[in-house]
Design a protein around this motif. Structure first.
Motif, mmCIF file in Angstrom:
data_model
loop_
_atom_site.group_PDB
_atom_site.id
_atom_site.type_symbol
_atom_site.label_atom_id
_atom_site.label_comp_id
_atom_site.label_asym_id
_atom_site.label_seq_id
_atom_site.Cartn_x
_atom_site.Cartn_y
_atom_site.Cartn_z
ATOM 1 N N HIS A 150 0.631 -1.003 -0.014
ATOM 2 C CA HIS A 150 -0.041 -0.324 0.045
ATOM 3 C C HIS A 150 0.628 0.956 0.066
ATOM 4 N N ASN A 151 1.982 0.906 0.292
ATOM 5 C CA ASN A 151 3.174 2.576 0.371
ATOM 6 C C ASN A 151 4.254 2.183 0.087
ATOM 7 N N ASN A 152 5.569 2.266 0.326
ATOM 8 C CA ASN A 152 6.951 2.514 0.168
ATOM 9 C C ASN A 152 7.527 1.500 1.845
ATOM 10 N N ARG A 190 12.762 4.546 -5.304
ATOM 11 C CA ARG A 190 12.038 4.811 -4.342
ATOM 12 C C ARG A 190 13.293 5.594 -4.007
ATOM 13 N N GLN A 195 3.710 -2.640 -5.971
ATOM 14 C CA GLN A 195 3.321 -0.979 -5.398
ATOM 15 C C GLN A 195 3.196 -0.832 -6.619
ATOM 16 N N PRO A 196 1.191 -0.560 -6.822
ATOM 17 C CA PRO A 196 0.936 -0.049 -7.542
ATOM 18 C C PRO A 196 1.404 1.317 -8.441
ATOM 19 N N GLU A 197 1.857 2.211 -7.256
ATOM 20 C CA GLU A 197 2.235 3.603 -8.095
ATOM 21 C C GLU A 197 3.727 3.340 -8.881
ATOM 22 N N PHE A 198 4.227 2.100 -7.986
ATOM 23 C CA PHE A 198 5.919 2.300 -8.518
ATOM 24 C C PHE A 198 5.452 1.954 -10.157
ATOM 25 N N GLU A 199 4.471 0.353 -10.342
ATOM 26 C CA GLU A 199 4.018 -0.149 -11.455
ATOM 27 C C GLU A 199 3.629 0.997 -12.620
ATOM 28 N N ALA A 200 3.046 1.581 -12.134
ATOM 29 C CA ALA A 200 2.381 2.814 -13.256
ATOM 30 C C ALA A 200 3.218 3.625 -13.913
ATOM 31 N N ALA A 201 4.582 3.907 -12.654
ATOM 32 C CA ALA A 201 6.110 4.512 -13.031
ATOM 33 C C ALA A 201 6.415 3.764 -14.077
#
Length: 740
Positions: free
Chosen positions: A512-514, A570, A530-536
């Protein structure tokens, strides 16, 4: 002119003090409204007397209350309420009704209320909980979308809606001699007003707001929104109803049109500014002498209120089929007195329903319960575990953890277990289902279960982190486990317990977070996403392709980032932040610091060689070596006598680890391998002693239905589905595995 300057000075003092008080409260991780209350007291007539015209602040404070309720009306969503409609409507009505009735009866019998009208009024005040504090706490913990988060917010929304009705009936309580005519008149006025409001909100407000929006003037849109809020509030005041109810209804009118989000965004800064004035104005009324003289009574009231509301909410939530864990978190999260109780209390004080002393007692009690709320939510999971460790309660509580419903094929193996069927889980399920792989979903939402029924996907209805539910999933036969739960604490607990049932299971978990990436990796997840990193990464891959990079080079770069757990993308983590992450992660898991003894067989062995997780079930989260504190230690690190290890695990697992590090249990030579006994295995019904004599392979540990047996009883007969930790030299071990 001087008077005008005095008013500007007073307003500046209040706003400045509120900003400072809110900042201090935020730094202390307390609700900011407590900072506003404290700042009002400090600058008020009972503090440093920095204000000269206190009465001039009150009209602005009333505007703050109006904006608070207007924003609440705009945010009110029938769609959110439908997801948990039973507990939202029936549960909240039951909770409010029981709280109101019990408080009314108790205060009447004890003589705290002068007449039934005061008793009912006190019950109304205590029946409300704090939407602001609970929502802020859930947001900080990443638990808004969890089941207990949704249950709590559903009850809070219904309570906030009930506030409008309470404010409408309040004038009737002020005139008990003519109760029924007064009550009838108030209800008639309310019905007429609501009827006009519905018509106005359907045929007048939408086209008017649409016309204003077309001008594309931000200032005009804001002015229209303010005029709607305060205008409807003044209409209700003219009808003898409350300003607050009118502002809430104005918000409901705005919530049904397309420009609701824009209106809310415009009004939020004004709401927060004027709301700080409201809470500060309440703080100005606090007389410290009354609070000090009655401090013992206030503490007693805090205990009675928080314990009493928890005992009402707990069975109420359980009654709707939720688990004991969900009910306990909800009970300890909603057992405070809410900020809107200030609105009711102030109205009652103005109407004479509350004496000055009782008003201050309620004020002090409310402030303390708000401070204790985050602590209650944090401690709830540990309290559930403690209750479960009491033998007399364990069997009773197991009834609330059992599988509610399941739909499974007669035989299931080599399947994928999916925990959570939200947006992420549903996408995973669609991929597995479309490719024809056997899938089993574990979910505790009735709405999600209905979708699974329609698609004929096997499911288990229950809490994924419950041991009783995990037994039904046959993890020992599964190929993999995908964890897509919205609750970080449940994700950690499920990962820990899943590896107890199947130590070699391939687990992929959503972070859910780092902070969760390292924690979940350390606990044994093969892959952490980590969804946000995958989007990046996807966006970065597209950009690299546009810039001329080959697909091979792009995929290689992405694979490297995955293998290093996103380390290169990160932000740098300071030691203090890592320490906080460790504290948050171990909060919901049993943990202890253990010292490596000089006689331990682990002395001068690496973590890889010791195979601690497989051998004892514990996970090493940190190691203190001299002055160096190592978080998330790598497998290559060498243990030395005197090292202090922070380990998480069940109490019996930590005891097994203590036996190992303190030299009471020796580590056999060789390498380890887990083996699950099938019904065709030659080891079924044999004992560890017989296996040693027959194959020269030591059984170091046994997991049976998730329970660890270490050290192993040599005369223990092995059963089908037992997980055995075999240990021998490499060649011999491979020979025996091939034979078996």
């Amino acid at each position: 002119m001087a008077a005008d300057h005095n008013f500007i000075l007073d307003l500046t003092v209040v706003l400045g003090a509120s900003a400072l008080g809110g900042y201090v409260a935020s730094r202390l991780r307390q609700p900011v409204l407590l900072g506003y209350l404290a700042s009002g007291f400090i600058v008020g007539p009972f503090g440093f007397q920095l204000l000269t015209e206190v009465e001039q602040i009150k009209p602005l404070a009333e505007i703050g209350v109006a904006f608070l309720l207007f924003a609440l009306g705009v945010e009110f969503s029938l769609a959110e309420l439908k997801r948990v409609k039973e507990i939202a409507i029936q549960g909240s009505l039951l909770q409010i009704g029981l709280t109101l009735s019990l408080v009314a009866i108790a205060t009447s019998l004890l003589g705290w209320a002068e007449g039934w009208n005061q008793a009912v009024f006190l019950g109304s005040i205590l029946s409300l909980s704090s939407t602001a504090v609970v929502l802020k706490t859930l947001t900080e913990r990443g638990e808004v979308n969890t089941l207990h988060g949704q249950v709590m917010l559903a009850i809070l929304i219904a309570q906030d809606l009930a506030l409008g009705l309470m404010l409408a009936i309040l004038p009737a309580l002020d005139n008990p001699e003519n109760l029924w005519p007064t009550l009838g008149g108030a209800l008639l006025k309310a019905l007429i007003f609501f009827g006009l409001a519905i018509a106005f909100g359907k045929w007048v407000v939408p086209p008017a707001i649409k016309s204003v929006a077309r001008t594309e003037s931000s200032e005009l849109f804001l002015l229209t929104t303010i005029a709607l809020c305060l205008g409807v509030a003044l209409v209700t005041a003219a009808l003898g109803l409350s300003i607050e109810m009118g502002a809430f209804v104005a918000g409901l009118m705005m919530s049904e049109i397309d420009y609701a989000d824009q209106a809310l965004a415009k009004i939020l800064p004004l709401r927060d500014t004027f709301a700080s004035l409201f809470f500060a104005s309440i703080g100005m009324l606090i007389d410290p002498r009354i609070l000090l003289d009655n401090f013992g009574i206030i503490l007693a009231l805090v205990i009675l209120v928080m314990l009493g509301k928890a005992l009402i909410i707990l069975p109420t939530v359980l009654n709707f089929g939720y688990s004991f864990k969900t009910a306990t978190i909800a009970a300890l999260g909603l057992n405070q007195i809410g900020e809107f109780s200030f609105v009711l209390a102030l109205k009652g004080f103005d109407l004479g329903l509350l004496s000055e002393e009782k008003y201050f007692l309620i004020l002090g009690t409310t402030a303390i319960t708000l401070v204790l709320t985050p602590l209650g939510i944090r401690s709830a999971p540990r309290l559930v575990d403690w209750f479960g460790s009491i033998p007399a309660l364990a069997n009773i509580l197991r009834r609330f953890q059992q599988v509610k419903e399941l739909s499974l094929p007669e035989t299931m193996d080599n399947h994928v277990v999916l925990a959570g069927y939200g947006r992420v889980g549903e996408a995973i399920a669609r991929i597995m289902h479309n490719r024809g792989y056997p899938l089993l979903v574990v979910e505790n939402s009735e709405a999600a279960i209905q979708r699974l029924r329609q698609k004929n996907i096997p499911y288990i209805f229950g809490d994924a982190d419950s041991e009783l539910v995990l037994e039904k999933t046959h993890l020992e036969k599964a190929k993999a486990l995908a964890i897509a739960l919205p609750d970080p604490a449940s994700t950690r607990l499920l990962l820990k317990r899943a590896l107890e049932f199947a130590p070699n299971l391939d687990v992929v978990a959503r972070s859910h977070n780092n902070s969760e990436i390292d924690v979940l990796t350390q606990l044994g997840a093969q892959e952490v996403v980590q969804p946000e990193f995958e989007a990046a990464l996807e966006m970065g891959a597209h950009l690299l392709s546009t810039l001329g990079e080959s697909q091979w080079a792009i995929q290689s770069a992405i694979q490297t980032i995955h293998q290093e757990r996103y380390q290169s993308v990160r932000p740098d983590s300071m030691v203090s932040i890592q320490q906080k992450w460790i504290a948050d992660a171990t909060e919901s898991l049993h943990h202890e610091w253990v010292v490596v003894d000089q006689t331990s067989s682990l002395d001068w062995m690496t973590l890889t060689a010791t195979d601690i997780r497989h051998l004892t079930g514990v996970t090493v989260m940190a190691i203190q070596q001299g002055d160096d504190l190592l978080y998330y230690p790598k497998k290559q690190i060498t243990l030395r006598s005197g090292d202090q290890l922070l380990v998480v695990g069940e109490p019996d697992e930590i005891n097994a680890f203590r036996d190992l590090v303190e030299g009471r249990c020796l580590l056999a030579e060789g390498v380890s391998h887990w083996l699950i006994l099938s019904d065709r295995s030659a080891l079924v019904n044999l004992t560890p002693n017989q296996i040693w004599y027959q194959y020269q392979v030591a059984i170091q540990a046994i997991r049976r239905h998730g329970k660890l047996y270490h050290p192993v009883d040599g005369a223990m007969h092995l059963e089908i589905e037992d997980c055995l930790l075999l240990r021998a030299d490499g060649d011999r071990l491979q020979q025996v595995i091939g034979l078996l």
